[in-house]
Design an enzyme around this catalytic site. Structure first.
Site, mmCIF file in Angstrom:
data_model
loop_
_atom_site.group_PDB
_atom_site.id
_atom_site.type_symbol
_atom_site.label_atom_id
_atom_site.label_comp_id
_atom_site.label_asym_id
_atom_site.label_seq_id
_atom_site.Cartn_x
_atom_site.Cartn_y
_atom_site.Cartn_z
ATOM 1 N N ARG A 77 0.830 -1.213 0.000
ATOM 2 C CA ARG A 77 0.000 0.000 0.000
ATOM 3 C C ARG A 77 0.867 1.265 0.000
ATOM 4 N NH1 ARG A 77 -5.321 -1.035 0.160
ATOM 5 N NH2 ARG A 77 -6.066 -2.926 1.162
ATOM 6 N N GLY A 113 -6.717 -0.370 -7.044
ATOM 7 C CA GLY A 113 -8.035 0.162 -6.713
ATOM 8 C C GLY A 113 -8.029 1.680 -6.678
ATOM 9 N N GLY A 115 -7.038 3.954 -4.442
ATOM 10 C CA GLY A 115 -5.803 4.614 -4.026
ATOM 11 C C GLY A 115 -4.772 4.613 -5.142
ATOM 12 N N THR A 136 -10.287 -4.569 -7.518
ATOM 13 C CA THR A 136 -10.593 -4.589 -6.088
ATOM 14 C C THR A 136 -11.813 -5.476 -5.857
ATOM 15 O OG1 THR A 136 -11.510 -3.389 -4.190
ATOM 16 C CG2 THR A 136 -11.826 -2.347 -6.292
ATOM 17 N N ASP A 138 -13.834 -4.847 -3.707
ATOM 18 C CA ASP A 138 -14.893 -3.947 -3.224
ATOM 19 C C ASP A 138 -15.791 -3.406 -4.344
ATOM 20 O OD1 ASP A 138 -13.796 -4.308 -0.771
ATOM 21 O OD2 ASP A 138 -12.876 -2.323 -0.622
ATOM 22 N N ARG A 303 -10.331 -12.612 -0.294
ATOM 23 C CA ARG A 303 -9.395 -12.101 -1.311
ATOM 24 C C ARG A 303 -8.498 -13.190 -1.879
ATOM 25 N NH1 ARG A 303 -7.343 -6.650 1.293
ATOM 26 N NH2 ARG A 303 -5.321 -7.665 1.213
HETATM 27 O O1 F6P Z 1 -9.850 -2.767 -0.645
HETATM 28 C C1 F6P Z 1 -9.983 -4.125 -0.506
HETATM 29 C C2 F6P Z 1 -10.024 -4.517 0.929
HETATM 30 O O2 F6P Z 1 -10.015 -5.920 0.933
HETATM 31 C C3 F6P Z 1 -11.193 -3.976 1.743
HETATM 32 O O3 F6P Z 1 -12.408 -4.604 1.520
HETATM 33 C C4 F6P Z 1 -10.675 -4.154 3.134
HETATM 34 O O4 F6P Z 1 -11.355 -3.322 4.015
HETATM 35 C C5 F6P Z 1 -9.240 -3.784 2.987
HETATM 36 O O5 F6P Z 1 -8.890 -4.091 1.651
HETATM 37 C C6 F6P Z 1 -8.287 -4.468 3.911
HETATM 38 O O6 F6P Z 1 -7.024 -3.949 3.692
HETATM 39 P P1 F6P Z 1 -5.627 -4.557 4.186
HETATM 40 O O7 F6P Z 1 -5.242 -5.628 3.219
HETATM 41 O O8 F6P Z 1 -4.687 -3.412 4.116
HETATM 42 O O9 F6P Z 1 -5.856 -5.083 5.559
#
Ligand code: F6P
Length: 376
Positions: A77, A113, A115, A136, A138, A303
């Site tokens: 990220r 996504g 960001g 994504t 989402d 995921r």
């Molecule tokens: O953006 C996708 C996502 O899976 C969201 O649904 C979830 O809230 C977030 O990423 C979790 O992020 P991380 O992998 O940084 O914990």
């Protein structure tokens, strides 16, 4: 006629999602085999471009990845303009620009996504030829019909709700299933409809816990003493939604550093409180309905693993269309899915926007018509 494109850089950024490898393959195979270009992968998102960590993508590395979950390039990220280097947050945009030149890239493909669209726009504004693909689970990237990863996650969440039904039914319990989605409820709404959830709670509709309890009690009165509640990570009660809106307004109106800091502090505290929301909701429902309640948090299972066929097709066609646009010298765009085709959308129009579920969306109407409680 512009300069012939020879070398493409590609990276995956943000949370991983099923279909990333299918998209890398779609870009790579079309670029290599159809256009005779060269393609270099950068590892772990924008950080790989800063640290010069590369993976040459050729026929061999692109083979056998279509069905593989995650991303062969790794992801992170990290943001180009706010990257932690040796414990300090630094703006690494200039380093990325230099490395892009050093590796003689003609363009950079960023798979990500919301960001990532913002970060890609920044690099485009810094002078790089950038093109993006929307991924994504989402499904909340603006101006595209779909994002790859969503269809697979929808299948996983639906399958989980199916499984929870049989155990909820056997024990006459309420099972509250937490599904991913902080700001957008597509995944919860879609899987809630497909999995026949009795209650669906999404971030776009603030809920009233009494109304949820009444809907569950009504089911009991009609002889059905179990219920499945599908709740999005970001769904919140009316009270919490009001507090959040007030804190956000405070931040927006903050005139000095002190006010800004205070508003940010408030927002952070609300976020921490929200982390226990699903557990709290289950407890409240147990107290109000006198039915035993249990919680299942689906988490990262949503995921992981093999992308479904729909995501493989979507990722492959977006990836292949991306190579076409690169060949045409069309940059500063996201390759959006539009019906059966694709459409380049300027990054300026996508960055900073989010596609949430509109209140009059057909999925919302459908859920209500089949008697699902949406908490309002
Ligand atoms: O953006 C996708 C996502 O899976 C969201 O649904 C979830 O809230 C977030 O990423 C979790 O992020 P991380 O992998 O940084 O914990």
């Amino acid at each position: 006629m512009g300069k012939k494109i020879k070398r493409i850089g590609i990276l995956t950024a943000g949370g991983d999602s099923p279909g990333l490898n299918a998209a890398i393959r779609g870009v790579g195979k079309t670029a290599l085999g159809y256009y005779g270009m060269e393609i270099i992968g950068f590892r772990d998102g924008f950080r790989g471009l800063v640290e010069n960590r590369r993976l040459k993508l050729d026929k061999t590395t692109l083979a056998g990845i279509l069905t593989v979950g995650g991303t062969i390039l790794g992801t992170s990220r990290d943001k180009p303009h706010r990257m932690v280097i040796d414990g300090r947050t630094c703006d690494m945009t200039a380093t990325i620009v230099n490395n892009y030149k050093k590796w003689e890239l003609d363009c950079l493909v960023c798979l990500g996504g919301g960001g990532t669209q913002k970060n890609a726009l920044r690099l485009h504004q810094a002078g790089l030829n950038v093109i993006t693909l929307p991924k994504t689970i989402d499904n909340d990237v603006a101006l595209t019909d779909a994002t790859f990863g969503f269809a697979t996650a929808l299948d996983i969440a639906t399958d989980t709700l199916d499984r929870l039904h049989s155990t909820a039914h056997s024990h006459h319990r309420i099972i509250v299933a937490e599904i991913m989605g902080h700001r957008a409820g597509w995944l919860t709404l879609g899987s809630g409809i497909a999995g026949g959830a009795d209650v669906i709670l999404i971030p776009e509709i603030a809920y009233d816990v009494e109304k949820i309890a009444n809907a569950i009690k009504l089911r009991s009165r009609h002889g059905t003493n179990f219920s499945i509640v599908a709740v999005a990570e970001g769904a919140m009660s009316r009270d919490d939604a009001r507090s959040l809106a007030a804190a956000e307004k405070k931040l927006e109106r903050a005139k000095n550093l002190h006010d800004k800091k205070e508003a940010k502090h408030e927002l952070a505290a609300l976020e921490v409180r929200h982390q226990g929301n699903t557990m709290r909701l289950a407890k409240q429902l147990e107290e109000l309905t006198h039915l035993e309640s249990r919680v299942t948090i689906l988490g990262y299972v949503q995921r992981g693993g093999t992308p479904c066929a729909a995501d493989r097709v979507l990722a492959t066609r977006l990836g292949s269309a991306c190579a076409d646009l690169i060949n045409e010298g069309h940059f500063g765009v996201m390759v959006a899915a539009r019906g059966d085709g694709t459409e380049p959308v300027p990054l300026e129009k996508v960055a900073g926007k989010r596609k949430v579920v509109p209140p009059d969306h057909s999925w919302i109407k459908t859920a209500r018509r089949v008697g699902t409680c949406l908490g309002d």
